[in-house]
Design an enzyme around this catalytic site. Structure first.
Site, PDB file in Angstrom:
ATOM      1  N   ARG A 195     -10.562   6.435   9.593  1.00  0.00           N
ATOM      2  CA  ARG A 195     -10.856   5.334  10.542  1.00  0.00           C
ATOM      3  C   ARG A 195     -12.149   4.403  10.590  1.00  0.00           C
ATOM      4  O   ARG A 195     -13.144   4.947  10.410  1.00  0.00           O
ATOM      5  CB  ARG A 195     -10.639   5.991  12.045  1.00  0.00           C
ATOM      6  CG  ARG A 195      -9.468   6.771  12.533  1.00  0.00           C
ATOM      7  CD  ARG A 195      -8.195   5.666  12.726  1.00  0.00           C
ATOM      8  NE  ARG A 195      -6.991   6.233  13.190  1.00  0.00           N
ATOM      9  CZ  ARG A 195      -6.043   6.509  11.985  1.00  0.00           C
ATOM     10  NH1 ARG A 195      -6.154   6.232  10.989  1.00  0.00           N
ATOM     11  NH2 ARG A 195      -4.808   6.969  12.914  1.00  0.00           N
ATOM     12  N   GLU A 205     -10.037  -3.410  13.435  1.00  0.00           N
ATOM     13  CA  GLU A 205      -8.587  -3.353  12.583  1.00  0.00           C
ATOM     14  C   GLU A 205      -7.708  -4.052  13.680  1.00  0.00           C
ATOM     15  O   GLU A 205      -7.723  -3.897  14.751  1.00  0.00           O
ATOM     16  CB  GLU A 205      -8.287  -2.110  12.284  1.00  0.00           C
ATOM     17  CG  GLU A 205      -7.247  -2.067  11.283  1.00  0.00           C
ATOM     18  CD  GLU A 205      -6.756  -0.496  10.943  1.00  0.00           C
ATOM     19  OE1 GLU A 205      -7.886   0.117  10.395  1.00  0.00           O
ATOM     20  OE2 GLU A 205      -5.599  -0.414  10.635  1.00  0.00           O
ATOM     21  N   HIS A 218      -4.533  -0.861   5.377  1.00  0.00           N
ATOM     22  CA  HIS A 218      -4.104   0.608   5.897  1.00  0.00           C
ATOM     23  C   HIS A 218      -2.882   1.205   5.428  1.00  0.00           C
ATOM     24  O   HIS A 218      -1.845   1.099   6.176  1.00  0.00           O
ATOM     25  CB  HIS A 218      -3.888   0.501   7.521  1.00  0.00           C
ATOM     26  CG  HIS A 218      -4.143   1.633   8.371  1.00  0.00           C
ATOM     27  ND1 HIS A 218      -4.966   1.746   9.522  1.00  0.00           N
ATOM     28  CD2 HIS A 218      -3.807   2.781   7.977  1.00  0.00           C
ATOM     29  CE1 HIS A 218      -4.811   2.996   9.938  1.00  0.00           C
ATOM     30  NE2 HIS A 218      -4.476   3.834   8.942  1.00  0.00           N
TER      31      HIS A 218
HETATM   32  P1  NAP Z   1      -7.414  17.207   9.928  1.00  0.00           P
HETATM   33  O1  NAP Z   1      -6.701  18.250   9.173  1.00  0.00           O
HETATM   34  O2  NAP Z   1      -7.635  17.779  11.412  1.00  0.00           O
HETATM   35  O3  NAP Z   1      -8.982  17.460   9.253  1.00  0.00           O
HETATM   36  C1  NAP Z   1     -10.171  16.811   9.665  1.00  0.00           C
HETATM   37  C2  NAP Z   1     -11.359  17.452   9.316  1.00  0.00           C
HETATM   38  O4  NAP Z   1     -12.515  16.641   9.727  1.00  0.00           O
HETATM   39  C3  NAP Z   1     -11.585  18.843   9.882  1.00  0.00           C
HETATM   40  O5  NAP Z   1     -11.933  19.659   8.808  1.00  0.00           O
HETATM   41  C4  NAP Z   1     -12.465  18.580  10.723  1.00  0.00           C
HETATM   42  O6  NAP Z   1     -13.378  19.810  10.845  1.00  0.00           O
HETATM   43  C5  NAP Z   1     -13.324  17.575  10.112  1.00  0.00           C
HETATM   44  N1  NAP Z   1     -14.366  17.002  11.136  1.00  0.00           N
HETATM   45  C6  NAP Z   1     -13.863  16.754  12.587  1.00  0.00           C
HETATM   46  N2  NAP Z   1     -15.096  16.171  13.109  1.00  0.00           N
HETATM   47  C7  NAP Z   1     -16.044  16.212  12.282  1.00  0.00           C
HETATM   48  C8  NAP Z   1     -17.502  15.735  12.275  1.00  0.00           C
HETATM   49  N3  NAP Z   1     -18.124  15.349  13.403  1.00  0.00           N
HETATM   50  N4  NAP Z   1     -18.225  16.018  11.115  1.00  0.00           N
HETATM   51  C9  NAP Z   1     -17.684  16.727   9.853  1.00  0.00           C
HETATM   52  N5  NAP Z   1     -16.445  16.918   9.697  1.00  0.00           N
HETATM   53  C10 NAP Z   1     -15.579  16.775  11.004  1.00  0.00           C
HETATM   54  O7  NAP Z   1      -7.002  16.048   9.822  1.00  0.00           O
HETATM   55  P2  NAP Z   1      -6.137  15.167   8.540  1.00  0.00           P
HETATM   56  O8  NAP Z   1      -4.602  15.433   8.798  1.00  0.00           O
HETATM   57  O9  NAP Z   1      -7.016  15.725   7.293  1.00  0.00           O
HETATM   58  O10 NAP Z   1      -6.491  13.720   8.824  1.00  0.00           O
HETATM   59  C11 NAP Z   1      -7.828  13.254   9.042  1.00  0.00           C
HETATM   60  C12 NAP Z   1      -7.932  11.845   9.550  1.00  0.00           C
HETATM   61  O11 NAP Z   1      -7.347  11.061   8.498  1.00  0.00           O
HETATM   62  C13 NAP Z   1      -6.961  11.755  10.840  1.00  0.00           C
HETATM   63  O12 NAP Z   1      -7.385  12.057  11.949  1.00  0.00           O
HETATM   64  C14 NAP Z   1      -6.518  10.203  10.785  1.00  0.00           C
HETATM   65  O13 NAP Z   1      -7.467   9.228  11.502  1.00  0.00           O
HETATM   66  C15 NAP Z   1      -6.971   9.804   9.438  1.00  0.00           C
HETATM   67  N6  NAP Z   1      -5.652   9.296   8.590  1.00  0.00           N
HETATM   68  C16 NAP Z   1      -5.794   8.000   7.981  1.00  0.00           C
HETATM   69  C17 NAP Z   1      -4.482   7.540   7.408  1.00  0.00           C
HETATM   70  C18 NAP Z   1      -4.308   6.226   6.616  1.00  0.00           C
HETATM   71  O14 NAP Z   1      -3.321   5.503   6.746  1.00  0.00           O
HETATM   72  N7  NAP Z   1      -5.327   5.776   6.277  1.00  0.00           N
HETATM   73  C19 NAP Z   1      -3.439   8.714   7.413  1.00  0.00           C
HETATM   74  C20 NAP Z   1      -3.534   9.697   7.855  1.00  0.00           C
HETATM   75  C21 NAP Z   1      -4.525  10.056   8.480  1.00  0.00           C
HETATM   76  P3  NAP Z   1     -13.053  21.131  11.720  1.00  0.00           P
HETATM   77  O15 NAP Z   1     -12.679  22.275  10.531  1.00  0.00           O
HETATM   78  O16 NAP Z   1     -14.466  21.700  12.125  1.00  0.00           O
HETATM   79  O17 NAP Z   1     -12.120  20.919  12.563  1.00  0.00           O
END
Ligand code: NAP
Length: 307
Positions: free
Chosen positions: A227, A256, A274
């Site tokens: 993000r 954005e 995006h």
């Molecule tokens: P996820 O499985 O929930 O993974 C997020 C990871 O980030 C978890 O391992 C979490 O740690 C870690 N995290 C959270 N806060 C943190 C911090 N302050 N410092 C360090 N690590 C931290 O989510 P995901 O499915 O991988 O998706 C991640 C993000 O990608 C989404 O939330 C979305 O915003 C973004 N995304 C973007 C697109 C795009 O089109 N560009 C598409 C899909 C997703 P913990 O293990 O401690 O919970």
């Protein structure tokens, strides 16, 4: 919505399709909460606390977000007003990791710049030192946020490109492939390519700023598919303008869809609109998952992806 998602939605519910791709306005969100039992919003539709504030309990009981990231919804405020929120994890993982790899290669190997050169008609032909980029295979990648998408990126980097993987994560995390958890500072210091994959929101806002960019190696590339507001965009622009880092690849932006001219004017940054999940089968799977959540909720079950 992809046609298959609309078709299934219409078999399940009385559906009204909002035929407009701009983010919902405050008044649209308020009237939607008053008019519908369930809503399928997406990023840009900012269901903040003040949107819920005028309601005790709105008619709407379920916001089934179309997307895994839900930092645009105040989940605590929704809960206080009796509204359940769900997202679409898993369906987006591989496609978003693929876009991270696209940006990683585009930035390191200067492919967008090269394409602009060919299209400009100014390409004078191959020569031994033309447009030299950063060789990717065997380098060290640092992944910030080792969740579903972070791990999918790490596996592509390790198994596909023979890279060493470092990662920083909020909690301690074990993974079943070679990778080492380090501090954010160590990651900045030792990575040739950094990829951000944490959720957006108050906890991660501006977690990457000038200190981080000053710590990165000057040849290193910075990729953000998470993000925009995770990164202090002004600090990134400073680092790119001063050549303090090798380059950047961005799928998301702090304000954005506004992309500052300071970025569009630079050659050492690759800019995508995006595109993380932009493939029909992925968007269809996301829509189906959102519908699974709505269906479960209105059947009186716990939605599989309630957040
Ligand atoms: P996820 O499985 O929930 O993974 C997020 C990871 O980030 C978890 O391992 C979490 O740690 C870690 N995290 C959270 N806060 C943190 C911090 N302050 N410092 C360090 N690590 C931290 O989510 P995901 O499915 O991988 O998706 C991640 C993000 O990608 C989404 O939330 C979305 O915003 C973004 N995304 C973007 C697109 C795009 O089109 N560009 C598409 C899909 C997703 P913990 O293990 O401690 O919970």
């Amino acid at each position: 919505m992809p046609p298959a998602v609309m078709a299934r939605a219409e078999t399940l519910f009385d559906v009204e399709n909002r035929d407009n791709n701009a983010p919902m306005s405050g008044s649209e969100m308020r009237s939607a909460l008053a008019l519908y039992d369930g809503i399928m919003p997406t990023l840009g539709d900012r269901f903040t606390a003040d949107i819920f504030a005028e309601f005790g309990r709105p008619r709407c009981k379920m916001l089934a977000n179309f997307g895994v990231g839900y930092n645009h919804i105040d989940v605590a405020a929704a809960r206080d007003h009796g509204v359940t929120v769900s997202n679409t994890p898993g369906a987006v993982t591989d496609a978003t990791a693929d876009i991270a790899m696209t940006l990683l290669l585009m930035s390191a190997r200067r492919t967008a710049e090269g394409e602009r050169l060919v299209r400009s008609g100014n390409w004078a032909g191959w020569h031994p030192t033309q447009m030299l980029g950063l060789h990717v295979s065997g380098k060290t990648v640092g992944i910030i946020g080792m969740g579903r998408i972070g791990q999918a990126i790490a596996q592509r980097c390790h198994f596909g490109f023979g890279m060493q993987v470092l990662y920083a994560n909020r909690s301690h995390k074990e993974v079943d492939f070679p990778a080492r958890q380090v501090s954010l500072t160590d990651l900045a210091e030792h990575s040739d390519i950094v990829v951000v994959a944490v959720p957006g929101g108050a906890e991660t806002r501006h977690m990457i700023g000038s200190t981080f960019f000053n710590t990165m190696q000057d040849h290193a590339h910075f990729i953000n598919i998470a993000r925009g507001d995770v990164v202090d965009e002004a600090a990134l622009i400073d680092a790119l303008q001063a050549g303090r880092i090798g380059g950047a690849g961005l799928d998301v932006y702090e304000f954005e869809p506004e992309v500052p001219q300071a970025l569009t004017r630079l050659d050492n940054v690759t800019l995508l609109p995006h595109l993380g999940t932009a493939a029909l089968e992925v968007r269809t799977a996301m829509g189906m998952l959102a519908l699974d959540n709505l269906q479960a909720f209105f059947d009186g079950e716990t939605p599989p992806n309630a957040v």
